[in-house]
Design a protein around this motif. Structure first.
Motif, PDB file in Angstrom:
ATOM      1  N   UNK A 270       0.829  -1.199   0.000  1.00 29.45           N
ATOM      2  CA  UNK A 270       0.000   0.000   0.000  1.00 29.45           C
ATOM      3  C   UNK A 270       0.865   1.252   0.000  1.00 29.45           C
ATOM      4  N   UNK A 271       1.991   1.194   0.691  1.00 31.51           N
ATOM      5  CA  UNK A 271       2.865   2.360   0.812  1.00 31.51           C
ATOM      6  C   UNK A 271       3.797   2.510  -0.385  1.00 31.51           C
ATOM      7  N   UNK A 272       4.337   1.379  -0.872  1.00 31.29           N
ATOM      8  CA  UNK A 272       5.343   1.444  -1.933  1.00 31.29           C
ATOM      9  C   UNK A 272       4.869   0.906  -3.269  1.00 31.29           C
ATOM     10  N   UNK A 273       3.729   0.196  -3.259  1.00 30.62           N
ATOM     11  CA  UNK A 273       3.273  -0.460  -4.469  1.00 30.62           C
ATOM     12  C   UNK A 273       3.864  -1.854  -4.590  1.00 30.62           C
ATOM     13  N   UNK A 274       3.485  -2.551  -5.668  1.00 25.66           N
ATOM     14  CA  UNK A 274       3.995  -3.903  -5.875  1.00 25.66           C
ATOM     15  C   UNK A 274       5.458  -3.863  -6.308  1.00 25.66           C
ATOM     16  N   UNK A 275       6.138  -4.969  -6.145  1.00 27.39           N
ATOM     17  CA  UNK A 275       7.512  -5.069  -6.614  1.00 27.39           C
ATOM     18  C   UNK A 275       8.520  -5.349  -5.528  1.00 27.39           C
ATOM     19  N   UNK A 276       8.093  -5.243  -4.254  1.00 27.93           N
ATOM     20  CA  UNK A 276       9.030  -5.501  -3.166  1.00 27.93           C
ATOM     21  C   UNK A 276       9.271  -6.990  -2.961  1.00 27.93           C
ATOM     22  N   UNK A 277       8.383  -7.828  -3.521  1.00 25.07           N
ATOM     23  CA  UNK A 277       8.490  -9.266  -3.307  1.00 25.07           C
ATOM     24  C   UNK A 277       7.612  -9.763  -2.192  1.00 25.07           C
ATOM     25  N   UNK A 278       6.948  -8.849  -1.501  1.00 25.90           N
ATOM     26  CA  UNK A 278       6.026  -9.190  -0.425  1.00 25.90           C
ATOM     27  C   UNK A 278       5.050  -8.021  -0.251  1.00 25.90           C
ATOM     28  N   UNK A 279       3.964  -8.270   0.477  1.00 24.87           N
ATOM     29  CA  UNK A 279       2.932  -7.242   0.660  1.00 24.87           C
ATOM     30  C   UNK A 279       2.937  -6.624   2.045  1.00 24.87           C
ATOM     31  N   UNK A 280       3.238  -7.414   3.066  1.00 24.12           N
ATOM     32  CA  UNK A 280       3.129  -6.964   4.449  1.00 24.12           C
ATOM     33  C   UNK A 280       4.384  -7.365   5.208  1.00 24.12           C
ATOM     34  N   UNK A 281       4.940  -6.417   5.972  1.00 18.03           N
ATOM     35  CA  UNK A 281       6.066  -6.709   6.845  1.00 18.03           C
ATOM     36  C   UNK A 281       5.544  -6.834   8.269  1.00 18.03           C
ATOM     37  N   UNK A 282       5.558  -8.031   8.786  1.00 21.43           N
ATOM     38  CA  UNK A 282       5.096  -8.295  10.139  1.00 21.43           C
ATOM     39  C   UNK A 282       6.262  -8.843  10.957  1.00 21.43           C
ATOM     40  N   UNK A 289      11.670 -10.614  11.630  1.00 25.80           N
ATOM     41  CA  UNK A 289      10.644 -10.199  10.671  1.00 25.80           C
ATOM     42  C   UNK A 289       9.910 -11.399  10.068  1.00 25.80           C
ATOM     43  N   UNK A 290       8.688 -11.143   9.639  1.00 29.14           N
ATOM     44  CA  UNK A 290       7.915 -12.091   8.835  1.00 29.14           C
ATOM     45  C   UNK A 290       7.457 -11.332   7.594  1.00 29.14           C
ATOM     46  N   UNK A 291       7.978 -11.734   6.427  1.00 25.49           N
ATOM     47  CA  UNK A 291       7.618 -11.097   5.163  1.00 25.49           C
ATOM     48  C   UNK A 291       6.433 -11.864   4.569  1.00 25.49           C
ATOM     49  N   UNK A 292       5.317 -11.187   4.354  1.00 27.66           N
ATOM     50  CA  UNK A 292       4.077 -11.853   3.956  1.00 27.66           C
ATOM     51  C   UNK A 292       3.661 -11.423   2.561  1.00 27.66           C
ATOM     52  N   UNK A 293       3.524 -12.387   1.670  1.00 24.70           N
ATOM     53  CA  UNK A 293       2.920 -12.175   0.356  1.00 24.70           C
ATOM     54  C   UNK A 293       1.515 -12.746   0.408  1.00 24.70           C
ATOM     55  N   UNK A 294       0.511 -11.961   0.014  1.00 25.42           N
ATOM     56  CA  UNK A 294      -0.891 -12.364   0.129  1.00 25.42           C
ATOM     57  C   UNK A 294      -1.453 -12.671  -1.257  1.00 25.42           C
TER      58      UNK A 294
END
Length: 363
Positions: A270-282, A289-294
């Protein structure tokens, strides 16, 4: 076979200690009745060699490599289960299935049992169970075509060729109908009661299917009914799924005893757009860290999904810190399963697109 007809299937199988055939039946030439192939061979051995008695189920293997060729050499007709349906029966079954799928897509109430009973009136003495199996075969065909299927009919492979052709023909002949079903099932609706308890389930098991021979033509369907592709490009659905996962993470972190870590959660896409390889940093726990792709769908548990090369590479790089959250049945009662770490080890990956350019890489 005379004994099979006289006793009935259940009593015959009980007497000789066999289960129901999963794949092949042998036809009684006198009555036309289909008999369980392995049980017939086991019992026949006892008739031919009374001093040794009938073979037990554990004494030999059944199937295409043993029982089937033996019966065929003896002149008997062997039928693969489900292959003896006529074209009219198949057409009626396909029509009934798609009507149920239409009602399900529109979220209208219907009763599968009533549809089954009505359908059997058009068939040649088919049992309720055989109809259920046929409907599961249709789900498998649709699943293979990347189309939505009825959630209550789990895909079951080994559909007869006639059925596969009938389903494909229906899809090709009714593109507007299929498009409406996909559109309806694609619609984003907030879940009626948002609950994050008991949402986590096991991922689908890896299913082994026969590979189509290279010289067989591939079925090519209109792009607009590509279910997995539509899920991927439906940003509204994807965003709603990510919002739901954020709520799930809040519950998970609280239950784990780290409610303060939710304040550090970042909605990266939501903040950076797609392309980071994940959607949510938890977070897994403080400092981890837990990198979450939804991946979200209104479809069922085994629905396929699109994953990018970038996401695959990121998953391999981050190893156990990467988590793919597959959210399914989103508009009804959302559930999810989690794939952790390198996805290439857990999924069958099929390349579907290429980047075209006028550059040629040299060794």
């Amino acid at each position: 076979m005379d004994e099979f007809v006289r006793l009935g299937r259940t009593a015959f199988l009980t007497r000789y200690g066999f289960g129901k055939s999963r794949d092949f039946m042998v036809r009684d030439a006198k009555t036309g009745q289909l008999c369980d192939s392995k049980a017939i061979v086991g019992a026949a051995f006892g008739y031919q060699f009374p001093e040794e008695g009938p073979l037990k189920a554990a004494d030999f293997s059944g199937g295409e490599a043993t029982v089937v060729p033996k019966l065929q050499r003896l002149g008997f007709e062997v039928v693969r289960i489900g292959e003896d349906w006529s074209a009219d029966e198949v057409q009626a079954t396909v029509a009934s299935y798609f009507e149920m799928l239409r009602l399900e897509a529109a979220q209208q109430n219907y009763t599968k049992t009533e549809f089954n009973a009505q359908l059997r009136q058009q068939l040649r003495g088919r049992s309720k169970g055989s109809v259920e199996l046929k409907l599961q075969n249709i789900s498998a065909v649709l699943h293979g075509l990347e189309l939505p299927f009825i959630a209550g009919y789990k895909p079951r492979a080994n559909a007869q060729l006639l059925l596969r052709q009938a389903v494909q023909r229906f899809v090709l002949d009714h593109p507007e109908f299929v498009g409406q079903v996909v559109d309806a099932m694609e619609e984003v609706k907030a879940p009626g009661q948002v609950s994050f308890y008991a949402s986590l389930v096991e991922p689908p098991p890896m299913e082994r299917v026969l590979q189509v021979k290279g010289n067989m033509p591939r079925a090519r369907l209109p792009r607009k009914v590509d279910w997995a592709q539509r899920d991927e490009v439906n940003r509204k659905l994807g965003r709603a799924g990510e919002q739901w996962v954020i709520g799930y993470e809040q519950r998970r972190l609280s239950d784990a005893g780290f409610p303060e870590l939710f304040q550090q959660l970042e909605w990266t896409s939501e903040r950076l757009g797609d392309g980071a390889g994940y959607d949510i940093l938890s977070h897994e726990r403080p400092g981890v860290h837990r990198f979450i792709e939804v991946k979200t769908t209104n479809g069922g548990h085994a629905s396929s999904f699109i994953i990018s090369r970038n996401e695959l590479e990121f998953a391999a790089e981050r190893e156990d810190a990467f988590h793919l959250y597959r959210v399914f049945q989103f508009r009804e009662e959302p559930k999810l399963y989690v794939l952790k770490g390198n996805l290439a080890d857990q999924l069958h990956l099929e390349p579907i697109d290429y980047r075209a350019s006028f550059r040629r890489l040299m060794a």
